[in-house]
Motif scaffolding. Structure first.
Motif, PDB file in Angstrom:
ATOM      1  N   ALA A  45     -19.273  14.488   8.665  1.00 46.31           N
ATOM      2  CA  ALA A  45     -19.843  15.813   8.438  1.00 46.31           C
ATOM      3  C   ALA A  45     -19.260  16.468   7.189  1.00 46.31           C
ATOM      4  O   ALA A  45     -18.085  16.289   6.865  1.00 46.31           O
ATOM      5  CB  ALA A  45     -19.591  16.694   9.652  1.00 46.31           C
ATOM      6  N   GLU A  46     -20.112  17.232   6.507  1.00 41.24           N
ATOM      7  CA  GLU A  46     -19.653  18.059   5.387  1.00 41.24           C
ATOM      8  C   GLU A  46     -19.295  19.469   5.857  1.00 41.24           C
ATOM      9  O   GLU A  46     -18.491  20.158   5.223  1.00 41.24           O
ATOM     10  CB  GLU A  46     -20.742  18.133   4.320  1.00 41.24           C
ATOM     11  CG  GLU A  46     -21.074  16.792   3.686  1.00 41.24           C
ATOM     12  CD  GLU A  46     -22.272  16.880   2.778  1.00 41.24           C
ATOM     13  OE1 GLU A  46     -22.060  16.929   1.549  1.00 41.24           O
ATOM     14  OE2 GLU A  46     -23.412  16.922   3.290  1.00 41.24           O
ATOM     15  N   VAL A  47     -19.933  19.882   6.961  1.00 40.14           N
ATOM     16  CA  VAL A  47     -19.679  21.196   7.545  1.00 40.14           C
ATOM     17  C   VAL A  47     -19.531  21.018   9.050  1.00 40.14           C
ATOM     18  O   VAL A  47     -20.340  20.339   9.679  1.00 40.14           O
ATOM     19  CB  VAL A  47     -20.848  22.172   7.266  1.00 40.14           C
ATOM     20  CG1 VAL A  47     -20.617  23.518   7.963  1.00 40.14           C
ATOM     21  CG2 VAL A  47     -21.055  22.368   5.787  1.00 40.14           C
ATOM     22  N   VAL A  48     -18.485  21.614   9.628  1.00 41.50           N
ATOM     23  CA  VAL A  48     -18.327  21.632  11.082  1.00 41.50           C
ATOM     24  C   VAL A  48     -18.285  23.092  11.523  1.00 41.50           C
ATOM     25  O   VAL A  48     -17.453  23.873  11.048  1.00 41.50           O
ATOM     26  CB  VAL A  48     -17.044  20.911  11.541  1.00 41.50           C
ATOM     27  CG1 VAL A  48     -16.915  21.010  13.067  1.00 41.50           C
ATOM     28  CG2 VAL A  48     -17.070  19.449  11.128  1.00 41.50           C
ATOM     29  N   CYS A  62     -10.096  15.294   9.291  1.00 42.47           N
ATOM     30  CA  CYS A  62     -11.487  15.739   9.203  1.00 42.47           C
ATOM     31  C   CYS A  62     -11.565  16.731   8.051  1.00 42.47           C
ATOM     32  O   CYS A  62     -11.141  17.889   8.177  1.00 42.47           O
ATOM     33  CB  CYS A  62     -11.918  16.405  10.507  1.00 42.47           C
ATOM     34  SG  CYS A  62     -12.482  15.243  11.732  1.00 42.47           S
ATOM     35  N   ALA A  64     -14.120  18.118   6.528  1.00 37.10           N
ATOM     36  CA  ALA A  64     -15.298  18.983   6.428  1.00 37.10           C
ATOM     37  C   ALA A  64     -14.893  20.453   6.360  1.00 37.10           C
ATOM     38  O   ALA A  64     -13.833  20.853   6.853  1.00 37.10           O
ATOM     39  CB  ALA A  64     -16.211  18.757   7.631  1.00 37.10           C
ATOM     40  N   GLU A  65     -15.752  21.253   5.744  1.00 34.33           N
ATOM     41  CA  GLU A  65     -15.555  22.704   5.751  1.00 34.33           C
ATOM     42  C   GLU A  65     -15.716  23.200   7.188  1.00 34.33           C
ATOM     43  O   GLU A  65     -16.680  22.852   7.873  1.00 34.33           O
ATOM     44  CB  GLU A  65     -16.597  23.366   4.852  1.00 34.33           C
ATOM     45  CG  GLU A  65     -16.487  24.878   4.805  1.00 34.33           C
ATOM     46  CD  GLU A  65     -17.578  25.535   3.970  1.00 34.33           C
ATOM     47  OE1 GLU A  65     -17.595  26.774   3.902  1.00 34.33           O
ATOM     48  OE2 GLU A  65     -18.424  24.791   3.408  1.00 34.33           O
ATOM     49  N   ARG A  66     -14.793  24.005   7.641  1.00 31.18           N
ATOM     50  CA  ARG A  66     -14.815  24.492   9.020  1.00 31.18           C
ATOM     51  C   ARG A  66     -15.269  25.954   9.046  1.00 31.18           C
ATOM     52  O   ARG A  66     -14.682  26.799   8.376  1.00 31.18           O
ATOM     53  CB  ARG A  66     -13.433  24.352   9.668  1.00 31.18           C
ATOM     54  CG  ARG A  66     -12.919  22.916   9.623  1.00 31.18           C
ATOM     55  CD  ARG A  66     -11.594  22.766  10.331  1.00 31.18           C
ATOM     56  NE  ARG A  66     -11.031  21.429  10.110  1.00 31.18           N
ATOM     57  CZ  ARG A  66      -9.994  20.929  10.765  1.00 31.18           C
ATOM     58  NH1 ARG A  66      -9.378  21.662  11.684  1.00 31.18           N
ATOM     59  NH2 ARG A  66      -9.553  19.717  10.488  1.00 31.18           N
ATOM     60  N   HIS A  84     -26.749  26.212   5.130  1.00 33.53           N
ATOM     61  CA  HIS A  84     -26.156  24.904   4.834  1.00 33.53           C
ATOM     62  C   HIS A  84     -27.195  23.790   4.861  1.00 33.53           C
ATOM     63  O   HIS A  84     -26.866  22.624   5.096  1.00 33.53           O
ATOM     64  CB  HIS A  84     -25.032  24.614   5.832  1.00 33.53           C
ATOM     65  CG  HIS A  84     -23.893  25.594   5.735  1.00 33.53           C
ATOM     66  ND1 HIS A  84     -22.955  25.545   4.738  1.00 33.53           N
ATOM     67  CD2 HIS A  84     -23.588  26.669   6.499  1.00 33.53           C
ATOM     68  CE1 HIS A  84     -22.094  26.535   4.891  1.00 33.53           C
ATOM     69  NE2 HIS A  84     -22.451  27.242   5.959  1.00 33.53           N
ATOM     70  N   ARG A  87     -26.893  19.790   3.826  1.00 30.46           N
ATOM     71  CA  ARG A  87     -25.556  19.252   4.059  1.00 30.46           C
ATOM     72  C   ARG A  87     -25.508  18.615   5.450  1.00 30.46           C
ATOM     73  O   ARG A  87     -26.295  18.944   6.333  1.00 30.46           O
ATOM     74  CB  ARG A  87     -24.506  20.356   3.953  1.00 30.46           C
ATOM     75  CG  ARG A  87     -24.533  21.106   2.626  1.00 30.46           C
ATOM     76  CD  ARG A  87     -23.502  22.213   2.594  1.00 30.46           C
ATOM     77  NE  ARG A  87     -22.147  21.697   2.428  1.00 30.46           N
ATOM     78  CZ  ARG A  87     -21.049  22.447   2.507  1.00 30.46           C
ATOM     79  NH1 ARG A  87     -21.169  23.750   2.763  1.00 30.46           N
ATOM     80  NH2 ARG A  87     -19.849  21.915   2.333  1.00 30.46           N
ATOM     81  N   ARG A  88     -24.582  17.676   5.630  1.00 27.09           N
ATOM     82  CA  ARG A  88     -24.414  17.044   6.941  1.00 27.09           C
ATOM     83  C   ARG A  88     -23.639  18.023   7.835  1.00 27.09           C
ATOM     84  O   ARG A  88     -22.468  18.322   7.591  1.00 27.09           O
ATOM     85  CB  ARG A  88     -23.667  15.724   6.804  1.00 27.09           C
ATOM     86  CG  ARG A  88     -24.461  14.657   6.051  1.00 27.09           C
ATOM     87  CD  ARG A  88     -23.766  13.301   6.098  1.00 27.09           C
ATOM     88  NE  ARG A  88     -22.449  13.334   5.457  1.00 27.09           N
ATOM     89  CZ  ARG A  88     -22.235  13.215   4.140  1.00 27.09           C
ATOM     90  NH1 ARG A  88     -23.277  13.055   3.310  1.00 27.09           N
ATOM     91  NH2 ARG A  88     -21.011  13.259   3.640  1.00 27.09           N
TER      92      ARG A  88
END
Length: 429
Positions: A45-48, A62, A64-66, A84, A87-88
């Motif tokens: 993921a790129e964003v969580v 991890c 990814a941006e949180r 977003h 993005r994934r």
């Protein structure tokens, strides 16, 4: 014109588009409790997006941006996902995302095909495993973002409940409600941090003597319902005792109420208009038949309208909407009903016609009266729209000197009609 043969789905469908969002269920055991598929999805993921507690369970690996969910959560979902796009995106959820979780909101916004769900055992599954309770025999009530009063509708002798807590104070609220509703002897246990290294279960105690201080906010309460023998017994079908209601005499009495709800025929998800609510008994018992039943009670007297709200809360349906105003004017803007009950105000000009017009095909209308003037209106309505007229008469045995005789209650005339395509004036909707 050239004719084109239908394509073979097996040949032309191609690979399915990847899901826009992957929802990963995570338990109190954190990263180490996740299966490989869930870990892979989070690493990719790129964003969580998730609650702060869930995000804190992720390791530094991890990258990814949180992003924590804002509050209130539900209205923010479309905008946050749109921000977003491309993005994934992975979303963290507690336990099973489709069991009182964020999975429902995401599928409603994006569609089921755009959401990939990777579930984790829910706290309810963990609790049943610890308690030795068969999951299919347990009723689950969530108090997360909901009033504790809704628990009252689930209280029956011998019933096993698992209550999802909003915070550390919820067990105390549950104990207080059980005492107030006549279920003080009920046994309670609090299960905290289920499935994690800090899992803990409190000792069993009854609600009447509950004095435990708040513990971990991540908890679930197991309740084995026991009714105080002196408490009023409320059944699971319409026709609750009249004493269950606060009222000033404006109450559809028990036997007539049971007959009325039988004709209204509530089903899960349906909406009732209860017009001339009085004490709200018809709307309350409509909603008690199933957690998904909805109702609006319309009452012109502000004192009675407040009383309806109190009855709804006490009897476990705090979601009953009460509209203070006179029908038919007060009906403007209400969502279309599946059924209408008219218990008062029948002589108001245009009321019956407005209710009939609001009903879709398949809707039901039931009206009760004890006056000759309103009975004449119902007779005319039956002539115009069909349906059935029924006279409901109830008598109670009472002392007559040293003997016993019958005392007749005022007979109730009931008009009940189902709106179909074949009904007179029924094809206009």
């Amino acid at each position: 014109m050239t004719s084109v043969s239908p394509a073979d789905p097996a040949e032309d469908a191609g690979p399915a588009a990847p899901a826009a969002v992957t929802v990963v269920g995570i338990g109190a055991d954190g990263w180490q409790g996740l299966p490989d598929d869930s870990r892979t999805a989070l690493r990719a993921a790129e964003v969580v997006i998730g609650g702060p507690r869930q995000l804190d369970l992720l390791p530094a690996a991890c990258a990814a941006e949180r992003i924590p969910w804002p509050s209130p959560l539900r209205p923010a979902v479309p905008g946050l996902l749109a921000a977003h796009t491309g993005r994934r995106i992975a979303v963290l959820a507690s336990g099973d995302p489709m069991f009182y979780g964020i999975g429902r909101a995401l599928t409603e916004v994006l569609g089921a095909g755009a959401v990939r769900v990777l579930p984790h055992p829910s706290s309810v599954s963990h609790a049943c495993a610890r308690l030795g309770w068969p999951l299919e025999d347990v009723e689950v009530v969530t108090l997360v973002g909901r009033p504790a009063a809704r628990l009252a509708a689930a209280l029956y002798e011998g019933r096993r409940l698992l209550v999802l807590s909003a915070d550390a104070g919820t067990p105390g609220e549950i104990a207080a409600l059980l005492r107030d509703r006549g279920f003080g002897p009920s046994r309670m246990r609090v299960l905290e941090q289920l499935g994690g290294p800090k899992e803990r279960t409190t000792g069993e105690d009854c609600a009447a003597h509950w004095s435990r201080p708040p513990g971990d906010p991540l908890n679930l309460v197991a309740v084995e319902c026991r009714r105080d023998p002196e408490a009023l017994r409320l059944g699971a079908v319409p026709g609750l005792p009249d004493a269950a209601y606060e009222h000033d005499g404006q109450l559809t009495k028990r036997h007539v109420r049971a007959a009325t709800l039988g004709v209204l025929a509530p089903a899960p998800g349906e909406l009732l208009w209860d017009i001339g609510g009085g004490s709200g008994s018809i709307a309350v018992e409509w909603m008690r038949t199933h957690p998904f039943c909805r109702a609006v009670s319309v009452e012109r007297d502000p004192v009675r309208a407040e009383r309806i709200g109190r009855n709804a809360e006490r009897l476990g349906v705090p979601g009953l909407r009460v509209v203070t105003g006179a029908a038919p004017a007060a009906l403007a803007g209400l969502p279309a009903p599946d059924a209408v009950f008219i218990g008062g105000g029948l002589t108001a000009p245009g009321l019956l016609d407005a209710c009939w017009a609001a009903l879709p095909v398949g809707g039901r209308l039931v009206a009760n009266t004890v006056t000759l003037e309103s009975e004449a209106l119902l007779t005319d309505a039956r002539r115009r729209h069909g349906g059935e007229l029924t006279r409901l008469a109830v008598a109670h045995a009472v002392p007559v000197g040293g003997f016993t005789g019958w005392r007749q209650a005022m007979p109730v005339t009931q008009w009940a009609v189902w709106k179909t395509l074949d009904s007179p004036s029924g094809a206009d909707r």
